[in-house]
Design an enzyme around this catalytic site. Structure first.
Site, PDB file in Angstrom:
ATOM      1  N   ASP A  64     -10.728   2.068  -3.199  1.00  0.00           N
ATOM      2  CA  ASP A  64     -11.232   1.880  -1.830  1.00  0.00           C
ATOM      3  C   ASP A  64     -12.758   1.934  -1.823  1.00  0.00           C
ATOM      4  OD1 ASP A  64      -8.911   1.414  -0.548  1.00  0.00           O
ATOM      5  OD2 ASP A  64      -8.748   3.367   0.438  1.00  0.00           O
TER       6      ASP A  64
ATOM      7  N   ASP B 197       0.831  -1.211   0.000  1.00  0.00           N
ATOM      8  CA  ASP B 197       0.000   0.000   0.000  1.00  0.00           C
ATOM      9  C   ASP B 197       0.865   1.260   0.000  1.00  0.00           C
ATOM     10  OD1 ASP B 197      -2.343   1.450   0.081  1.00  0.00           O
ATOM     11  OD2 ASP B 197      -3.154   0.398   1.830  1.00  0.00           O
TER      12      ASP B 197
HETATM   13  C1  GLA Z   1      -5.728   1.906   2.272  1.00  0.00           C
HETATM   14  C2  GLA Z   1      -6.131   0.723   1.403  1.00  0.00           C
HETATM   15  C3  GLA Z   1      -7.212  -0.052   2.094  1.00  0.00           C
HETATM   16  C4  GLA Z   1      -6.703  -0.539   3.438  1.00  0.00           C
HETATM   17  C5  GLA Z   1      -6.223   0.634   4.266  1.00  0.00           C
HETATM   18  C6  GLA Z   1      -5.542   0.150   5.519  1.00  0.00           C
HETATM   19  O1  GLA Z   1      -6.739   2.824   2.377  1.00  0.00           O
HETATM   20  O2  GLA Z   1      -6.549   1.136   0.147  1.00  0.00           O
HETATM   21  O3  GLA Z   1      -7.632  -1.138   1.304  1.00  0.00           O
HETATM   22  O4  GLA Z   1      -5.662  -1.467   3.213  1.00  0.00           O
HETATM   23  O5  GLA Z   1      -5.316   1.445   3.540  1.00  0.00           O
HETATM   24  O6  GLA Z   1      -5.065   1.192   6.279  1.00  0.00           O
END
Ligand code: GLA
Length: 728
Positions: free
Chosen positions: A547, A477
């Site tokens: 997301d 990420d």
């Molecule tokens: C980001 C990712 C999510 C999740 C969060 C965790 O927003 O896109 O899918 O993994 O971080 O903090």
């Protein structure tokens, strides 16, 4: 031979069965763009260059007033000597001047494609390729500029990049080092780009070109969800199904610029490269700077044709070869079920239930490492939180493996929290500019990946985690953009190199890790699709697409991303209702069809579902397993663009069968007559629809279409499954 040089007329003709691309040499100096489009048997120069004595034109040969760089259709811009259109490069000499004069010197042709040093680029691994390298030199400063073209022989794809070499004795400064420019002899074109934001990625923008410069860019340190490093030009009549498209996609994950200039005399310059606004590179004597690669894609069969070309070349020549034909596991991700609230017991209960419904990969998302109870701490301290996981990660991983699933883990390696041991020990490891505050985003700072000690630390830490805990999958990420892009490890005059050095550092880390652990599946993520670009896809064969997991929103986001990426690259999860991002209720079936239209996963707490829902999920999973080859490896075509009621449709089709997925959006009382044409079935084949056993010829399905009936329900999905049963 697919690249020919016509000595007499001084033309390079690059061609395969799909297209021709012609470069000319003018006055033994300048590289001109003569043609790009449908395959020509040979090029004889019917579209001769326009030669007019025009006002304000400057002339490299004073007696020849009809020859000017002002309007010459160039394959490479010139600097400071009469070409006033958007430049592809800008070099400052050691004495502070801003002029070069590159002349054609030589060319070479080879039947291979060398990887670009330290950068991802299309791999030569299946079809044949031919590379043309054209060298230009500036004899005043002893500089060389190589224009590198690789033609993929069985695809409608050409790559371009540029290399700058300093053969002189003095340093020079690359203020702008673009990857390519080309002047197309048409200005009546539409410009297509993809734009968006967090949770709203890949919106489609299609506008007629207007006079002047239109550009998209990123100065965020990453490619960004705001603009995909892509643009395409097309005829105003081009549709999803017909017409010509000229597309450009940048294999790079940092600051970029993609721009188009509709200039004064009816041509259009396209330019793409690293964003020069935040860049400068000190080019030392004998050093070469390689620019990232641009993928040029020509389609004569509409936007779907363009997408097919990208899908094929990325799956065949971009992704880690191990994953080219490897089926992707159905995963359960714990983020929306738990957020930061984890415990070993909770995870094991969730894992057990996941195994029961047929999940193949259990992914523990954020929250598993020391003191990580909220977003404000612990990034950098990649050790299991023993308060939550008293038996450690190794035991958790073992238990998940014992349930017959693979084990996956979330990391955000490029970041550091102020509240972390790593930051306490190495405050100099964060990107920073002395005496200015370090701006936080999501309460975190960015590690300085231009530093080799930081790169080594991340390689060691992640390698240990993967090895010790038998990790099969990593979600990588990256949840904020870069600010104060400076490094304590570099000299003052190199500070504008740091943005690019960061990306090179990231690529180095990924190169080492993916080489060491070729079977570990890396999923790219940057708050969803924030760094969904071909550079990252070179290392990580799939991306968490957004997301936003709401089915309606996903129907738009996945539609947009499918312009460039095949469904197998797009992580798509069935999440709970009401949806956590928008509060919407959509049927479980629809959520599953949308997720199966990407790379199927689940992101909800199975324990909170009714037994009917759990059963339905188990059925979805076994259905997907049966047809996984179709969903993950078939051709994907868009059949209907989302309309005002959010209705859209697409198709998965291979030699044996086809699945039509029509997301119906909002129900309407006055439902219009609606026949969805299937376009891509084999005309002379006979197909049987699996739920009705009705048989149709391919040509009827293509031309007459199928009826979309009225349904009094929002967000319903119609699915039609056809098997080929013979010919007709
Ligand atoms: C980001 C990712 C999510 C999740 C969060 C965790 O927003 O896109 O899918 O993994 O971080 O903090």
């Amino acid at each position: 031979m697919p690249i020919q040089f016509d000595e007499k007329n001084q033309f390079f003709h690059l061609f395969n069965d799909n297209f021709s691309y012609v470069i000319g040499i003018e006055k033994n100096r300048y590289l001109t763009h003569r043609y790009w489009g449908k395959r020509l048997p040979f090029y004889a120069g019917s579209n001769a260059l326009q030669r007019i004595d025009r006002g304000f034109a400057t002339n490299p040969f004073p007696e020849e007033r009809t020859f000017s760089l002002n309007e010459l259709p160039l394959e490479m811009s010139t600097q400071g000597n009469g070409d006033h259109r958007i430049p592809n490069f800008q070099i400052r000499s050691n004495s502070g001047h801003d002029v070069t004069d590159f002349h054609y010197q030589s060319y070479s042709i080879s039947h291979s494609k060398k990887p670009l040093p330290a950068l991802p680029s299309l791999r030569q691994n299946q079809s044949e390729v031919t590379t043309l390298s054209i060298r230009l030199v500036d004899s005043q400063q002893n500089l060389a500029l190589d224009m590198i073209y690789t033609l993929f022989e069985d695809l409608s794809i050409l790559t371009r990049s540029t290399a700058f070499t300093n053969q002189g004795l003095a340093e020079v400064y690359l203020e702008n080092a673009g990857s390519m420019s080309v002047d197309m002899a048409n200005d009546q074109l539409d410009l297509l780009t993809l734009y968006g934001s967090h949770t709203n990625e890949a919106n489609i923008s299609r506008q007629a070109l207007r006079p002047g410069i239109q550009k998209i860019e990123s100065s965020r340190g990453t490619s960004s969800p705001q603009h995909q490093p892509f643009l395409a030009l097309m005829d105003p009549f081009t549709t999803e199904f017909d017409g010509e498209v000229f597309a450009f996609h940048f294999i790079y994950s940092g600051n970029f610029i993609a721009q188009v200039e509709r200039e004064q005399y009816g041509s259009t310059r396209v330019q793409m490269g690293i964003n020069p606004d935040h860049f400068e590179w000190v080019l030392k004597p004998q050093a070469t700077f390689y620019t990232p690669e641009v993928v040029l894609n020509y389609s004569s069969s509409g936007i779907n044709g363009m997408s097919q070309n990208f899908h094929t070349v990325y799956q065949q020549h971009l992704v880690n070869p191990v994953f080219k034909t490897k089926e992707r596991p159905i995963l359960l991700n714990t983020w929306e079920a738990n957020y930061f609230d984890l415990s070993e017991k909770k995870l094991l209960d969730q894992a057990k239930q996941a195994a029961e419904v047929g999940i193949e990969l259990f992914v523990v998302d954020d929250g598993w490492f020391v003191d990580r109870n909220a977003a404000d701490s612990s990034l950098g301290d990649w050790q299991a939180d023993l308060k939550k996981l008293p038996n450690g990660l190794k035991t958790l991983s073992k238990n998940v493996h014992n349930l017959g699933m693979q084990f996956g883990l979330w990391f955000e390696p490029e970041m550091v929290s102020r509240k972390s041991q790593l930051f306490q020990q190495h405050p100099d490891w964060a990107l920073q500019v002395p005496s200015y505050p370090m701006t936080e985003g999501r309460q975190q700072l960015v590690l300085d990946l231009s530093r080799t000690d930081v790169q080594d630390y991340l390689i060691d830490t992640l390698s240990k985690q993967i090895q010790e805990n038998a990790i099969d999958y990593i979600k990588w990420d990256m949840n904020r953009h870069l600010t104060e892009v400076g490094s304590l490890a570099f000299s003052a005059k190199q500070q504008k190199e740091i943005g690019h050095r960061y990306v090179l550092g990231l690529y180095h880390i990924l190169e080492v890790l993916t080489t060491k652990f070729p079977n570990c599946l890396f999923e790219n993520c940057s708050s969803g699709g924030g760094r969904f670009d071909p550079g990252m896809m070179y290392y990580m064969p799939q991306t968490w697409t957004s997301d936003n997991s709401d089915a309606l929103c996903r129907s738009l986001i996945q539609y947009g991303y499918s312009y460039l990426y095949p469904p197998i690259m797009m992580g798509a999860h069935v999440s709970t209702v009401p949806n956590h991002q928008v509060g919407r209720f959509t049927p479980l079936d629809t959520r599953a069809w949308l997720a199966m239209s990407g790379n199927l996963g689940y992101e909800l707490d199975l324990q909170t579902l009714s037994s009917q829902e759990t059963e339905a999920i188990a059925k979805q999973i076994s259905f997907y397993k049966k047809y996984r080859q179709l969903f993950q490896f078939a051709k994907f075509y868009r059949l209907q663009a989302p309309n005002q009621l959010f209705q859209s449709a697409w198709l998965f089709i291979n030699e044996q069968e086809a699945m039509v997925i029509c997301f119906n959006g909002l129900a309407q009382a006055a439902h219009p007559i609606q026949h969805l044409k299937l376009h891509y079935f084999q005309d002379d084949a006979l197909y049987e629809e699996q739920s009705t056993q009705q048989r149709f010829s391919g040509v009827e399905l293509n031309q007459a279409g199928i009826l979309i009936t009225r349904i009094k329900e929002d967000f319903h999905t119609f699915v039609f499954h056809y098997k080929k049963v013979g010919s007709c």
